[in-house]
Design a protein around this motif. Structure first.
Motif, PDB file in Angstrom:
ATOM      1  N   GLU A 294       0.811  -1.216   0.000  1.00 22.43           N
ATOM      2  CA  GLU A 294       0.000   0.000   0.000  1.00 22.43           C
ATOM      3  C   GLU A 294       0.844   1.266   0.000  1.00 22.43           C
ATOM      4  N   TYR A 295       1.949   1.267   0.719  1.00 24.05           N
ATOM      5  CA  TYR A 295       2.776   2.463   0.794  1.00 24.05           C
ATOM      6  C   TYR A 295       3.555   2.690  -0.507  1.00 24.05           C
ATOM      7  N   GLN A 312       5.648   7.799   7.109  1.00 24.57           N
ATOM      8  CA  GLN A 312       4.632   6.931   7.698  1.00 24.57           C
ATOM      9  C   GLN A 312       5.067   5.461   7.779  1.00 24.57           C
ATOM     10  N   THR A 313       6.059   5.087   6.981  1.00 23.62           N
ATOM     11  CA  THR A 313       6.409   3.673   6.868  1.00 23.62           C
ATOM     12  C   THR A 313       7.910   3.445   6.965  1.00 23.62           C
ATOM     13  N   VAL A 314       8.282   2.237   7.347  1.00 19.50           N
ATOM     14  CA  VAL A 314       9.698   1.862   7.355  1.00 19.50           C
ATOM     15  C   VAL A 314      10.113   1.251   6.020  1.00 19.50           C
ATOM     16  N   LEU A 350       1.954  -7.253   5.297  1.00 18.30           N
ATOM     17  CA  LEU A 350       2.115  -6.957   6.722  1.00 18.30           C
ATOM     18  C   LEU A 350       1.938  -5.464   6.978  1.00 18.30           C
ATOM     19  N   ASP A 351       1.775  -5.102   8.223  1.00 15.86           N
ATOM     20  CA  ASP A 351       1.683  -3.697   8.599  1.00 15.86           C
ATOM     21  C   ASP A 351       3.096  -3.116   8.680  1.00 15.86           C
ATOM     22  N   TRP A 352       3.482  -2.369   7.647  1.00 18.57           N
ATOM     23  CA  TRP A 352       4.822  -1.800   7.567  1.00 18.57           C
ATOM     24  C   TRP A 352       4.862  -0.346   8.047  1.00 18.57           C
ATOM     25  N   SER A 353       3.841   0.069   8.805  1.00 22.18           N
ATOM     26  CA  SER A 353       3.825   1.441   9.314  1.00 22.18           C
ATOM     27  C   SER A 353       4.833   1.590  10.457  1.00 22.18           C
ATOM     28  N   ASN A 357       3.838  -2.726  15.929  1.00 25.94           N
ATOM     29  CA  ASN A 357       4.589  -3.370  17.003  1.00 25.94           C
ATOM     30  C   ASN A 357       5.704  -4.266  16.476  1.00 25.94           C
ATOM     31  N   LEU A 358       5.659  -4.573  15.175  1.00 30.25           N
ATOM     32  CA  LEU A 358       6.738  -5.365  14.570  1.00 30.25           C
ATOM     33  C   LEU A 358       8.077  -4.625  14.657  1.00 30.25           C
ATOM     34  N   PHE A 359       8.000  -3.292  14.686  1.00 32.81           N
ATOM     35  CA  PHE A 359       9.222  -2.496  14.578  1.00 32.81           C
ATOM     36  C   PHE A 359       9.550  -1.684  15.826  1.00 32.81           C
ATOM     37  N   LYS A 360       8.567  -1.391  16.648  1.00 35.29           N
ATOM     38  CA  LYS A 360       8.811  -0.595  17.853  1.00 35.29           C
ATOM     39  C   LYS A 360       9.762  -1.322  18.807  1.00 35.29           C
TER      40      LYS A 360
END
Length: 404
Positions: A294-295, A312-314, A350-353, A357-360
Motif C-alpha cells: 500500500e505504501y 509513515q512507513t519503514v 504486513l503492517d509496515w507502518s 509493534n513489529l518495529f517498535k
C-alpha cells in the motif's frame, strides 16, 4: 632544429653528466612554478622517493615525516587493478623538487616571444626541455601507492605496463612545512566516490552489473531510484538509492548485505556467471510484488506525496528494504518455488507502518529508524515470527551500522 623550425637551447651546454633530457611544459599555478612531463611506467620508480610500510615498534622522528606510511592493501589493490584492466586509468602523480630544475624553452625561428616570465604571462605555459640527472629523486606528494605498485609491476610483471607512460606534475618547493601542508591540501581536497557512484559506474564488478540490470528491468525502480547521492533527500520524490537496491539484491541472494555479502556475491557471480539470471529473476519477482504494498503503491500513483509517505512507513527506508529483502531471501532459500508468490504476498501485506509493534523497540526507537545490524537482526526475527516461520537457519547477527 626540426621540420617545424623549433629548437631547444643547446642541450649540451651546462648539462650535467649522466642526465636525461625530457620534453616538458612549464606553467605557473598558485604563485609557484610547475613542470608537466611524462615518463615510461618502467622508469617511474627510479625517480620518486616513496614511503614504506610502517614497521612494528618503529620510532617516528617528527622532522623526517613528510608523507604517510604505505598501505600495503591499497598498493596491492592498485596492482590488481592494473593487471585486470587493460584500459586502465590512473591520475597524474604530483611530485616535489627540492631544487630548481634546469629548464630550456624551445625557440621558434624568426620569433621573439620575450623572456620565460613574459611567455608564461602571455600564453600560460612554455614548452621546452627539462634536464634531469639520472640519480635525481623527487619527493612524492600525491601518488605514493601508485608509484610503488607500478615499480613492483615493472619488476614482477613488466608486460602489464609495457608501453604506458605517466604524467608527472612537479613543483619546486624547498620548505618542508609547505610540503607537508601541500600533502594535507592534496588529500583533503580529494573526495572519495560514493557507494552509489561505485554501483552505477563500476562495470567491472559483476554485482554492480547485476544491480544495473535489475534497475533496467523494473520500470518503477528506474524512475524512483536516486542514482548519485548516498541518501534520498527530504523532499525528493524518489524512494530508494541505488545502494539500497544493491543491498536488497545481496539479501535476495541470501547473503548479508551488512557483513561482506557484496564480496561473497561478487565472487559467486565471477565463479558462476550463469547464476546471475537466477538472481535477476528473483529480484524481479520481489520488486514487482513490492510495488503492490500500500505504501509503495501510493508513492507510485501519487509521486507528490512520496515525502509524506516516507514519514509513515519503514518500507521506504533503506533499512526497511533490507529487512523485507532478507525475509524474501529466506523465502527463496527455505520454500519450494511454487510457494514463492504466496509467501511474498504475505510479506508485503504486513503492517509496515512506523507505528507497528513489529518495529517498535527494534528498528523504531523514539519515532526514529535505527540502522544498526542488531536492529535489523531483531526486526528480521520479529517479521519472521509474524509470518509464522521457524527459527532462522542463517546467522545475521552483528553489531555495526548499516551503510544506507
Amino acid at each position: 632544429m626540426n621540420s617545424q623550425g623549433i629548437k631547444a637551447n643547446h642541450p649540451s651546454i651546462g648539462t650535467p653528466t649522466g642526465s636525461l633530457l625530457l620534453p616538458a611544459l612549464m606553467y605557473k599555478s598558485g604563485q609557484r612554478t610547475w613542470y608537466a612531463i611524462t615518463i615510461p611506467f618502467k622508469t617511474l620508480g627510479k625517480f620518486i622517493q616513496t614511503s614504506a610500510v610502517k614497521k612494528k615498534n618503529q620510532v617516528i622522528i617528527k622532522k623526517e615525516i613528510k608523507n604517510r606510511f604505505l598501505d600495503k592493501v591499497h598498493k596491492d589493490d592498485i596492482k590488481r587493478y592494473l593487471q585486470e584492466e587493460e584500459q586502465f586509468t590512473l591520475p597524474p602523480i604530483t611530485l616535489v623538487s627540492y631544487e630548481q630544475l634546469i629548464f630550456r624553452p624551445y625557440e621558434f625561428d624568426n620569433q621573439d616571444n620575450g623572456t620565460i616570465e613574459e611567455q608564461l604571462e602571455r600564453f600560460g605555459s612554455v614548452a621546452g626541455i627539462v634536464v634531469l640527472p639520472i640519480d635525481y629523486e623527487f619527493e612524492c606528494l600525491d601518488g605514493n601507492h601508485r608509484t610503488v605498485a607500478i615499480r613492483e609491476l615493472a619488476s614482477e610483471n613488466p608486460e602489464v605496463i609495457d608501453g604506458s607512460n605517466m604524467l608527472l606534475n612537479i613543483v619546486f618547493e624547498s620548505d618542508v612545512k609547505k610540503i607537508r601542508q601541500d600533502f594535507v591540501d592534496v588529500n583533503k581536497n580529494a573526495k572519495q566516490t560514493t557507494p552509489s557512484i561505485n554501483t552505477l559506474f563500476n562495470t567491472r564488478d559483476p554485482l554492480a552489473g547485476l544491480v544495473s540490470d535489475v534497475l533496467d528491468s523494473i520500470a518503477y525502480l528506474e524512475e524512483t531510484t536516486e542514482l548519485l547521492a548516498t541518501s534520498v533527500s527530504k523532499n525528493s520524490k524518489d524512494i530508494y538509492t541505488i545502494n539500497n537496491i544493491k543491498n536488497a539484491v545481496i539479501e535476495l541472494a541470501s547473503f548479508n548485505s551488512q557483513s561482506s555479502g557484496d564480496e561473497k556475491l561478487s565472487k559467486e557471480l565471477k565463479d558462476n556467471p550463469t547464476i546471475r539470471d537466477k538472481y535477476i529473476e528473483l529480484s524481479n519477482m520481489f520488486f514487482n510484488i513490492l510495488k503492490e504494498n500500500e505504501y509503495i503503491n501510493e508513492c507510485l500513483t501519487n509521486r507528490d506525496k512520496t515525502p509524506d509517505i516516507r514519514n509513515q512507513t519503514v518500507l521506504t527506508s533503506g533499512t526497511g528494504l533490507i529487512v523485507a529483502s532478507r525475509i524474501a531471501g529466506y523465502i527463496f532459500k527455505e520454500f519450494e518455488r511454487d510457494r514463492y508468490n504466496t509467501e511474498l504476498q504475505k510479506l508485503i501485506q504486513l503492517d509496515w507502518s512506523r507505528d507497528s509493534n513489529l518495529f517498535k523497540g527494534k528498528m523504531i526507537l523514539d519515532g526514529k529508524i535505527l540502522n544498526s545490524r542488531d536492529a535489523i537482526s531483531k526486526t528480521f526475527e520479529s517479521v519472521k515470527e509474524a509470518l509464522g516461520y521457524e527459527e532462522d537457519l542463517i546467522d545475521w547477527n552483528d553489531e555495526e551500522e548499516v551503510n544506507e
